[in-house]
Design a protein around this motif. Structure first.
Motif, short mmCIF file in Angstrom:
data_model
loop_
_atom_site.label_atom_id
_atom_site.label_comp_id
_atom_site.label_asym_id
_atom_site.label_seq_id
_atom_site.Cartn_x
_atom_site.Cartn_y
_atom_site.Cartn_z
N ALA A 72 0.84 -1.21 0.00
CA ALA A 72 0.00 0.00 0.00
C ALA A 72 0.87 1.25 0.00
O ALA A 72 2.04 1.21 0.38
CB ALA A 72 -0.90 0.01 1.23
N ARG A 73 0.24 2.34 -0.41
CA ARG A 73 0.89 3.65 -0.44
C ARG A 73 -0.12 4.65 0.12
O ARG A 73 -1.32 4.47 -0.05
CB ARG A 73 1.25 3.99 -1.88
CG ARG A 73 1.97 5.29 -2.07
CD ARG A 73 2.32 5.50 -3.54
NE ARG A 73 3.60 4.95 -3.94
CZ ARG A 73 4.77 5.43 -3.58
NH1 ARG A 73 4.85 6.45 -2.77
NH2 ARG A 73 5.88 4.89 -4.01
N LEU A 77 0.00 10.26 -1.89
CA LEU A 77 1.13 9.92 -2.75
C LEU A 77 0.67 9.11 -3.96
O LEU A 77 1.18 9.28 -5.07
CB LEU A 77 2.19 9.15 -1.97
CG LEU A 77 2.83 9.90 -0.80
CD1 LEU A 77 3.75 8.98 -0.02
CD2 LEU A 77 3.57 11.13 -1.29
N SER A 78 -0.29 8.23 -3.72
CA SER A 78 -0.83 7.42 -4.81
C SER A 78 -1.55 8.29 -5.84
O SER A 78 -1.44 8.06 -7.05
CB SER A 78 -1.77 6.36 -4.23
OG SER A 78 -2.23 5.50 -5.22
N PHE A 84 -3.40 5.68 -7.97
CA PHE A 84 -4.67 5.56 -7.25
C PHE A 84 -5.76 5.06 -8.19
O PHE A 84 -5.89 5.52 -9.31
CB PHE A 84 -5.10 6.91 -6.65
CG PHE A 84 -6.39 6.83 -5.88
CD1 PHE A 84 -6.41 6.31 -4.60
CD2 PHE A 84 -7.58 7.23 -6.46
CE1 PHE A 84 -7.60 6.21 -3.89
CE2 PHE A 84 -8.78 7.14 -5.77
CZ PHE A 84 -8.79 6.63 -4.48
N ASP A 85 -6.54 4.09 -7.71
CA ASP A 85 -7.65 3.53 -8.48
C ASP A 85 -8.89 3.60 -7.61
O ASP A 85 -9.02 2.84 -6.66
CB ASP A 85 -7.34 2.10 -8.89
CG ASP A 85 -8.45 1.44 -9.70
OD1 ASP A 85 -9.50 2.09 -9.93
OD2 ASP A 85 -8.29 0.28 -10.08
N ARG A 92 -12.83 2.24 -3.01
CA ARG A 92 -14.28 2.21 -2.74
C ARG A 92 -14.57 2.41 -1.26
O ARG A 92 -15.59 2.99 -0.90
CB ARG A 92 -14.90 0.90 -3.23
CG ARG A 92 -14.93 0.75 -4.74
CD ARG A 92 -15.76 -0.45 -5.19
NE ARG A 92 -15.54 -1.68 -4.44
CZ ARG A 92 -14.64 -2.61 -4.74
NH1 ARG A 92 -13.85 -2.46 -5.80
NH2 ARG A 92 -14.52 -3.71 -4.01
N ALA A 93 -13.68 1.91 -0.40
CA ALA A 93 -13.89 2.02 1.05
C ALA A 93 -13.46 3.37 1.60
O ALA A 93 -13.76 3.70 2.75
CB ALA A 93 -13.13 0.91 1.77
N GLY A 94 -12.75 4.17 0.79
CA GLY A 94 -12.31 5.49 1.24
C GLY A 94 -11.23 5.45 2.30
O GLY A 94 -11.21 6.29 3.20
#
Length: 190
Positions: A72-73, A77-78, A84-85, A92-94
Motif C-alpha cells: 500500500a501507499r 502519494l498514490s 490511485f484507483d 471504494r472504502a475510502g
C-alpha cells in the motif's frame, strides 16, 4: 489462544511483531502468515513523526519465506503518482491508504496455501496476521483468507495466533474470533 496486538496508529505494532519473529525463529518456532511493515524515510515534513520519520507506504512480508513487496501507499502519494484507483477495494472504502488489489490477491493466495497445508497437518507453528482492518471487518474484502484462517480457530497446526488490529477494532476482533480460539488475550502497545 488468539493474541490481539493492538494500539493506536504508528505505535510500533508491526515493528514489535518483527522483533518477536526474530526471537521466535531463533527459538525454533515456525511462524506463518503476513506482517505489514511500514515503509519509512527520514523527513522534516509536517507528516514526520516525533523521531523525524515519515511513513510513505506499507510492505507485506510473507512468512516464513520472508518475501517482501509493496502492499500500500498513502492515498495522497498514490494520487500524485497516478497509481490511485477509485474502483479498487481501498478506493471504494475510502481508506487513507491505497492498498493495491494485486497485492491483496498475492497475500490471499499465500494465506490460502498456508490453510491448505494446515488442513493436512503439513505445517505447525504460530499464525501471524498483520492486520485486520476496515476492509475485512466492515466490507468483507481485503485479506479474506486471513479471516477464513481465523474463523477456523485453533487446531493442530496453529494452536495459537497473533492478529493485529487498531485499538478501535480490537474488541470487534475479540468478539468475532474468541470462541474459535478458546479465548483472546490483548497485547496493548502505547
Amino acid at each position: 489462544m488468539l493474541y490481539i496486538l493492538t494500539g493506536e496508529v504508528q505505535t510500533g505494532k508491526s515493528r514489535w511483531l518483527e522483533h518477536r519473529l526474530e526471537k521466535l525463529t531463533a527459538d525454533g518456532i515456525s511462524c506463518y502468515g503476513v506482517i505489514s511493515a511500514g515503509i519509512w524515510i527520514e523527513s522534516a515534513s509536517e507528516r514526520a513523526n516525533g523521531h523525524g520519520f515519515e511513513k510513505l507506504g506499507i510492505e507485506s512480508i510473507l512468512l516464513p519465506q520472508m518475501v517482501r513487496f509493496e502492499f500500500a501507499r498513502r492515498v495522497d502519494l498514490s494520487r500524485e503518482d497516478g497509481t490511485f484507483d477509485a474502483r479498487s477495494q481501498a478506493g471504494r472504502a475510502g481508506l487513507g491508504w491505497h492498498i493495491y488489489d494485486e497485492a491483496i490477491m498475492q497475500v490471499n493466495a499465500h494465506l490460502a496455501q498456508i490453510a491448505r497445508k494446515a488442513e493436512v497437518g503439513e505445517i505447525q507453528g504460530l499464525l501471524i496476521i498483520d492486520e485486520l482492518g476496515r476492509l475485512e471487518l466492515d466490507h468483507g474484502e481485503g485479506l479474506v483468507e486471513a479471516v477464513k484462517l481465523l474463523d477456523a480457530g485453533a487446531n493442530g497446526s496453529f494452536p495459537n495466533a497473533i492478529v493485529v488490529a487498531r485499538s478501535k477494532l480490537a474488541e470487534r476482533v475479540a468478539d468475532r474470533f474468541s470462541g474459535a480460539w478458546g479465548g483472546t488475550q490483548t497485547i496493548l502497545l502505547k
